[in-house]
Design a protein around this motif. Structure first.
Motif, PDB file in Angstrom:
ATOM      1  N   PHE A  92     -14.043 -11.420-123.852  1.00 29.57           N
ATOM      2  CA  PHE A  92     -13.208 -10.911-124.957  1.00 29.57           C
ATOM      3  C   PHE A  92     -13.353  -9.443-125.229  1.00 29.57           C
ATOM      4  N   TYR A  93     -12.466  -8.760-125.188  1.00 28.82           N
ATOM      5  CA  TYR A  93     -12.442  -7.403-125.259  1.00 28.82           C
ATOM      6  C   TYR A  93     -11.689  -6.807-126.181  1.00 28.82           C
ATOM      7  N   SER A  94     -12.162  -5.935-127.458  1.00 28.17           N
ATOM      8  CA  SER A  94     -11.423  -5.624-128.410  1.00 28.17           C
ATOM      9  C   SER A  94     -11.817  -4.155-128.725  1.00 28.17           C
ATOM     10  N   GLY A  95     -10.953  -3.425-129.059  1.00 28.60           N
ATOM     11  CA  GLY A  95     -11.383  -1.799-129.413  1.00 28.60           C
ATOM     12  C   GLY A  95     -11.809  -1.145-128.344  1.00 28.60           C
ATOM     13  N   VAL A  96     -12.807   0.019-128.650  1.00 26.51           N
ATOM     14  CA  VAL A  96     -13.119   0.746-127.447  1.00 26.51           C
ATOM     15  C   VAL A  96     -14.913   1.217-128.015  1.00 26.51           C
ATOM     16  N   MET A  97     -15.392   1.452-126.955  1.00 31.30           N
ATOM     17  CA  MET A  97     -16.778   1.963-127.031  1.00 31.30           C
ATOM     18  C   MET A  97     -17.181   3.288-126.451  1.00 31.30           C
ATOM     19  N   PRO A  98     -17.554   4.157-127.041  1.00 29.13           N
ATOM     20  CA  PRO A  98     -17.747   5.779-126.512  1.00 29.13           C
ATOM     21  C   PRO A  98     -19.054   5.531-125.362  1.00 29.13           C
ATOM     22  N   GLU A  99     -19.008   6.580-124.353  1.00 28.28           N
ATOM     23  CA  GLU A  99     -20.113   6.747-123.617  1.00 28.28           C
ATOM     24  C   GLU A  99     -19.977   8.153-123.371  1.00 28.28           C
TER      25      GLU A  99
ATOM     26  N   LEU B 293     -14.005   6.896-123.345  1.00 32.90           N
ATOM     27  CA  LEU B 293     -13.904   5.392-124.404  1.00 32.90           C
ATOM     28  C   LEU B 293     -13.773   4.065-123.181  1.00 32.90           C
ATOM     29  N   HIS B 294     -14.361   3.243-123.089  1.00 34.68           N
ATOM     30  CA  HIS B 294     -14.542   2.065-122.591  1.00 34.68           C
ATOM     31  C   HIS B 294     -13.859   0.810-123.404  1.00 34.68           C
ATOM     32  N   ASP B 295     -13.255  -0.141-122.862  1.00 35.64           N
ATOM     33  CA  ASP B 295     -13.028  -1.424-123.734  1.00 35.64           C
ATOM     34  C   ASP B 295     -14.207  -2.018-124.116  1.00 35.64           C
ATOM     35  N   ARG B 296     -14.365  -2.307-125.219  1.00 37.64           N
ATOM     36  CA  ARG B 296     -15.465  -2.988-125.844  1.00 37.64           C
ATOM     37  C   ARG B 296     -15.559  -4.448-125.778  1.00 37.64           C
ATOM     38  N   HIS B 297     -16.529  -4.811-125.174  1.00 44.58           N
ATOM     39  CA  HIS B 297     -16.976  -6.417-124.979  1.00 44.58           C
ATOM     40  C   HIS B 297     -17.400  -7.101-126.140  1.00 44.58           C
TER      41      HIS B 297
ATOM     42  N   HIS C 283     -12.609 -22.907-127.534  1.00 42.23           N
ATOM     43  CA  HIS C 283     -13.739 -22.208-128.580  1.00 42.23           C
ATOM     44  C   HIS C 283     -14.103 -20.776-128.153  1.00 42.23           C
ATOM     45  N   ALA C 284     -14.964 -20.071-128.828  1.00 47.05           N
ATOM     46  CA  ALA C 284     -15.481 -18.806-128.501  1.00 47.05           C
ATOM     47  C   ALA C 284     -16.671 -18.517-129.334  1.00 47.05           C
ATOM     48  N   ARG C 285     -17.146 -17.351-128.761  1.00 46.91           N
ATOM     49  CA  ARG C 285     -18.315 -16.794-129.252  1.00 46.91           C
ATOM     50  C   ARG C 285     -18.167 -15.218-129.597  1.00 46.91           C
ATOM     51  N   LEU C 286     -18.149 -14.956-130.711  1.00 48.36           N
ATOM     52  CA  LEU C 286     -18.161 -13.394-131.035  1.00 48.36           C
ATOM     53  C   LEU C 286     -19.422 -12.838-130.990  1.00 48.36           C
TER      54      LEU C 286
ATOM     55  N   GLU D 156     -16.177  -6.973-134.228  1.00 52.76           N
ATOM     56  CA  GLU D 156     -14.987  -6.755-135.105  1.00 52.76           C
ATOM     57  C   GLU D 156     -13.874  -7.608-134.343  1.00 52.76           C
ATOM     58  N   ASN D 157     -12.799  -7.750-135.191  1.00 50.81           N
ATOM     59  CA  ASN D 157     -11.522  -8.160-134.441  1.00 50.81           C
ATOM     60  C   ASN D 157     -11.493  -9.619-134.492  1.00 50.81           C
ATOM     61  N   SER D 158     -12.057 -10.497-135.326  1.00 53.10           N
ATOM     62  CA  SER D 158     -12.111 -12.031-135.125  1.00 53.10           C
ATOM     63  C   SER D 158     -10.890 -12.558-134.830  1.00 53.10           C
ATOM     64  N   GLY D 159      -9.744 -11.967-135.840  1.00 51.01           N
ATOM     65  CA  GLY D 159      -8.253 -12.504-135.967  1.00 51.01           C
ATOM     66  C   GLY D 159      -7.790 -12.598-134.359  1.00 51.01           C
TER      67      GLY D 159
END
Ligand code: SF4
Ligand code: SF4
Length: 289
Positions: A55-62, A114-118, A134-137, A142-145
């Protein structure tokens, strides 16, 4: 196919135990564990994973250090304290980063990408009661919704493919984004409460949310006999506000015994809680679904 959501407004009221018990009673069905921040339906239903997706949500800088000239503009502009300059070159502190992208946008050398955030994983599994999504955050993600929406979509697709009549969703606690994602568009909801001040307070909040979203719902009073006065107060509140009560479940140490054994109370079919839950299900079928 009908989708029934079990929520409580707070943790610990018994919604997961009720969801698992109903699943045992109505099997085969399809299940969605929408409590992605603290999923625990799998402890009772012992899923065997068939499929796993990141599950990817938001971004992570490198920071690309070959391009970085150590001007520290990124450090100055990051409002979340997510860039450290304690080392030779600036360093991203992943746990503090909110993924706003300002550092990448403002770096004069274009040294930040910026990469997609895992943020976690979601799963399709088989259980003795039917297919479960089901899932595991990941901790702090963030972004559990958004993840709840992914779990629900996967569960709905499975229910349609398998021709199941019921999708049972174990909802998240609270009244935030994840609950709204779990509640939007369901056919009906059961709000599990308990006779405590916090239980009653949180039941009222989530009932108001369900009204706002025009979701049909009823209340289940769990451990009703541990505080009869408060149970009466909850029942009176429901009457005044035209809220149906699907049933009550008495306190029984069997819940804890069953939990310790990784079972549901329905596996003790003659027990008082199992009889109460059968009556609740009959009521839900007749009055809510
Ligand atoms: S703004 Fe860009 S060049 Fe300046 S320190 Fe940060 S990464 Fe390096
Ligand atoms: S993306 Fe935003 S929060 Fe993350 S390091 Fe860059 S400026 Fe800070």
């Amino acid at each position: 196919m009908k989708e029934l959501l079990i929520i409580s407004g707070k943790g610990g009221a018994g919604k997961t135990c009720l969801t698992a018990a109903l699943a045992t009673l109505v099997a085969p069905c399809v299940l969605a564990d929408c409590d992605v921040d603290a999923a625990d339906l799998h402890l009772l239903l012992k899923p065997e994973t068939q499929k796993s997706e990141p599950f990817y949500s938001g971004v992570m800088p490198e920071i690309i250090y070959d391009r970085c000239v150590d001007c520290y503009r990124c450090y100055s502009l990051c409002r979340f304290g997510a860039i450290s300059i304690l080392t030779t070159h600036p360093r991203i502190l992943a746990d503090a980063c909110e993924g706003c992208g300002v550092c990448a946008d403002q770096c004069p050398e274009e040294a930040i990408v910026l990469h997609d955030r895992h943020c976690g994983e979601w799963y399709m599994s088989s259980t003795p009661c039917g297919t479960m999504a089901h899932a595991r955050l990941h901790p702090g993600a963030e972004n559990s919704g958004k993840l709840v929406t992914a779990v629900r979509q996967a569960a709905k697709a499975a229910a349609e493919a398998e021709g199941r009549e019921l999708l049972l969703s174990d909802g998240p606690p609270g009244i935030g984004c994840a609950v709204i994602a779990a509640m939007t568009g369901v056919d009906a909801a059961l709000i599990v409460t308990e006779p405590s001040l916090s239980g009653m307070h949180d039941m009222k909040r989530v009932a108001k949310l369900a009204r706002n979203f025009e979701v049909d719902f009823q209340v289940v009073i769990n451990k009703a006999d541990i505080n009869p006065e408060l149970s009466d107060e909850i029942a009176a509140f429901c009457r005044r506000n035209d809220i149906g009560i699907a049933g009550t479940i008495p306190f029984d140490p069997l819940f804890t015994t069953a939990l310790r054994q990784g079972k549901t109370v329905m596996e003790y079919p003659d027990s008082v809680p199992a009889q109460a839950i059968r009556q609740i299900w009959q009521h839900v079928q007749e009055k809510l679904l």
